[in-house]
Write an enzyme that holds these catalytic residues in place. Structure first.
Site, PDB file in Angstrom:
ATOM      1  N   GLU A  44      82.745  -7.159 -69.279  1.00  0.00           N
ATOM      2  CA  GLU A  44      83.616  -7.876 -68.347  1.00  0.00           C
ATOM      3  C   GLU A  44      84.894  -8.325 -69.036  1.00  0.00           C
ATOM      4  OE1 GLU A  44      83.817 -11.527 -68.687  1.00  0.00           O
ATOM      5  OE2 GLU A  44      81.779 -12.216 -69.109  1.00  0.00           O
ATOM      6  N   ASP A 163      77.340 -14.665 -59.150  1.00  0.00           N
ATOM      7  CA  ASP A 163      76.611 -13.775 -60.063  1.00  0.00           C
ATOM      8  C   ASP A 163      75.163 -13.609 -59.609  1.00  0.00           C
ATOM      9  OD1 ASP A 163      78.947 -13.884 -61.499  1.00  0.00           O
ATOM     10  OD2 ASP A 163      78.130 -15.010 -63.197  1.00  0.00           O
ATOM     11  N   LYS A 180      74.454 -19.960 -68.658  1.00  0.00           N
ATOM     12  CA  LYS A 180      75.302 -20.855 -69.453  1.00  0.00           C
ATOM     13  C   LYS A 180      74.694 -22.259 -69.497  1.00  0.00           C
ATOM     14  CE  LYS A 180      79.680 -18.413 -68.845  1.00  0.00           C
ATOM     15  NZ  LYS A 180      79.378 -17.392 -67.834  1.00  0.00           N
TER      16      LYS A 180
END
Length: 698
Positions: A44, A163, A180
């Protein structure tokens, strides 16, 4: 080796990988890799545009791509430049995207793509957008740092990353360091379960799931993968079941870069408080928090971020390469019985020949203009040998470099498609060009060449083709490539116990591996120098000057020429299994380990001990109707190697070289369009030639 197939979804590799789109631009290397089912890893670009500051973003992106190549796959960084979705950003494009002011670059998820494309804007692709684009073009494996998820207090704000829904509907395997740390990981894993996403940890006993900065999120997932091969088996089954959802693999950050959980949690709370105070919301939250945490931790979190994304890229590349292997073995159960392909690494060149046709003037290099007939042909020592082997042996792999330019397109049109599987399409250099000037008698007077593109054959690109090295019965290497590339080839040859056939190419570069890389030359078992190149190699190995003048001594009578050649060979024969010294139209002088008389395959032996040598001179058969002399030596190599790999006796190997060279001498091009009508005809011809050679050999 059969053509590698890496089908995961029965429809995707052929249909999606070549689907044309007005807005998606595939880099030629990526298009070629997908067409030939080579392992590709998507990357990405929000890490470049929104994830890290300059210059760490560019340096990290390049380092991540390098990790992918070093571990056997091809990187495809995805980003948007001026409304064009680029799959496989070049170094220049990557830098351009990174340098754009942040307010001019949009953080693109699925929802943003139509707007950015329609306005011809630029953007960094998130996990969701990268998955969508990767699937659209047929890339199955994607490496990133960490995915988005359910935000803390998401049960009130309903702030859930796109996502997660993308993972629920797009069949791409995402390799990351978990969710995360700034997010609500337990709720994120619950959401993924609801979406039907298969989640596994990687080399994490007990299924402990990582949380980006640390190795243990406090959550466990149902499955743990112990190796890249095991992950590839999972991906293969996932594809065969035609799952329409993604697959998430959590790779723990390398232990030496992992943060202390208590300290990183304190930093997250402080950064979250700052975000609330400043009114940060939506898709700006994640980049703000990551930047704030990096500042609070005095850059330690940034170092961790860089380390984990590089490690994820490494694991993703290993999984992609293993996926090709398990898919090939599954679809081709008879693979173990295939005929192994030799591997050639060397130059591909567009040859321009000028033959003076003004018979009333002698050619001089005096700046005057001479009338000449011009022709162009595919050339280059490595390329010529590869094409010869392809036409005589049946198949071969070639690693070479061609410029992404008009001359490159011309050269590709002249090459068999089978030789283009391992070509490197270079944007940074022009296609290699060689101009050869012949006088009215057909004698070569001047050669001019541009060879910079061969620097594109780097250790990284060679490592990306490690499977070709591992499965080759013989590696053929010419001397046009760089010292670093030679070192990589010889290291892979030693690691895989593969013999190397060295074609010295030119007297000025013939000694390169022996002078610069003496500790790596053990696997160079066969060489084919002319006398000038033999002198260079002898001096490089022994460190002693050879008393031989190529300008005068090549004109000596045959007996004296042989004596000089034998004297040089005697000084270095213990380093090789076979030395094929070419003596022009006199013939070839062969120095070989004496036990190869009964079994020529011993010339391919890579053990340290080399038995005593014996020498034999083979006079060149008479050739009529000579048209071109430029490719005869390369065709000799191709014929000799073909017979050697087929297990023929030594005399037959030499004879095969001579009859292939004869066909080249009678052809307009360096490599004949067709040597013989069939393999049987070729075999018949060289067996007939053996009788003549045995009568004349000394």
């Amino acid at each position: 080796m059969l053509l590698r197939r890496c089908f995961l979804f029965p429809f995707s590799a052929n249909r999606l990988a070549v689907r044309r789109s007005l807005h998606i631009v595939l880099h030629p290397e990526i298009r070629q890799a997908l067409q030939h089912q080579k392992p590709v890893v998507a990357l990405e670009s929000t890490i470049i545009t929104h994830g890290m500051p300059m210059p760490e973003n560019v340096l990290t992106a390049l380092a991540v791509e390098e990790q992918v190549r070093l571990n056997g796959a091809i990187p495809a960084t995805i980003g948007i430049l001026d409304g064009r979705i680029k799959v496989g950003l070049t170094r220049e494009e990557l830098t351009t995207l990174a340098k754009k002011p942040r307010e001019q670059v949009i953080k693109c998820s699925r929802r943003d793509l139509p707007f950015v494309v329609s306005r011809r804007q630029s953007g960094g692709t998130t996990v969701a957008a990268t998955m969508l684009i990767a699937h659209r073009v047929g890339i199955r494996v994607f490496a990133t740092g960490g995915i988005g998820g359910v935000h803390r207090e998401g049960q009130e704000s309903l702030d859930v990353s796109a996502d997660l829904t993308e993972l629920g509907r797009t069949p791409v395997a995402v390799v990351c360091s978990g969710v995360k740390s700034i997010l609500d990981i337990p709720r994120t894993l619950e959401y993924l379960e609801t979406q039907g996403v298969c989640v596994a940890s990687f080399e994490s006993p007990g299924g402990v799931f990582p949380d980006f900065y640390t190795r243990d999120s406090g959550c466990k997932v149902p499955y743990n993968l112990s190796s890249a091969k095991e992950a590839a088996e999972l991906l293969r089954s996932w594809g065969e079941l035609k799952m329409e959802s993604g697959l998430l693999i959590g790779v723990p950050i390398p232990e030496e870069f992992a943060a202390e959980k208590s300290k990183i949690e304190e930093a997250i709370k402080e950064a979250s408080s700052q975000a609330k105070e400043q009114g940060i919301s939506g898709k700006d939250v994640t980049p703000f928090l990551l930047a704030a945490i990096a500042k609070i931790t005095e850059g330690k979190s940034l170092k961790s971020n860089i380390a984990l994304i590089k490690n994820n890229a490494k694991v993703a590349a290993q999984i992609a390469a293993s996926l090709c292997e398990v898919s090939t073995n599954q679809e081709n159960p008879a693979q173990k019985s295939f005929e192994r392909k030799p591997l050639v690494v060397g130059a591909s060149i567009l040859d321009l020949s000028f033959r003076v046709d003004d018979h009333n003037r002698d050619m001089k290099l005096d700046g005057a203009t001479y009338s000449a007939v011009a022709t162009q042909a595919a050339g280059g020592v490595g390329r010529n040998i590869a094409e010869g082997i392809y036409k005589l042996y049946g198949d071969v792999n070639l690693i070479s470099a061609v410029g992404n330019d008009q001359m490159g397109q011309t050269l590709l049109q002249m090459m068999p498609k089978a030789l283009q599987r391992g070509l490197i399409l270079a944007d940074s250099h022009n296609t290699s060009l060689c101009s050869v000037i012949f006088d009215k008698f057909g004698d070569c007077k001047l050669i001019l060449g541009s060879m910079e593109i061969h620097q594109s054959i780097t250790p990284e690109t060679l490592q990306a083709h490690h499977q070709l090295f591992r499965e080759a019965p013989l590696i053929i290497m010419d001397s046009n490539i760089s010292e670093q590339a030679m070192a990589s080839i010889l290291q892979q040859a030693q690691m895989n116990k593969i013999p190397v056939f060295f074609e010295p190419t030119d007297m000025f570069i013939a000694g390169k591996p022996f002078k610069l890389l003496p500790e790596l030359t053990k696997n160079i078992r066969l060489i084919k120098p002319n006398l000038q190149e033999l002198k260079t190699i002898t001096e490089a190995i022994t460190g002693q000057q050879v008393n031989w003048n190529p300008d005068t001594d090549t004109k000596l009578p045959q007996a004296e020429l042989l004596q000089q050649a034998k004297a040089m060979i005697k000084k270095i024969d213990c380093h090789f299994n076979c030395i094929i010294a070419t003596l022009g139209d006199h013939g070839v002088l062969l120095s070989y380990r004496q036990d190869a008389d009964n079994d020529a395959r011993l010339l391919l032996d890579v053990s340290k001990a080399t038995p005593p040598h014996c020498t034999r001179f083979y006079a060149a058969p008479m050739v009529h109707n000579i048209v071109n002399v430029s490719g005869a030596g390369d065709s000799f190599c191709a014929g000799f190697i073909t017979a050697l790999l087929r297990g023929r006796i030594l005399d037959e190997c030499v004879a095969a070289g001579f009859v292939a060279a004869e066909k080249a001498l009678q052809s307009e091009s360096a490599v004949p369009n067709a040597y013989f009508s069939s393999a049987e005809t070729f075999e018949t011809r060289y067996k007939q030639t053996v009788k003549i050679l045995q009568q004349q050999s000394i």
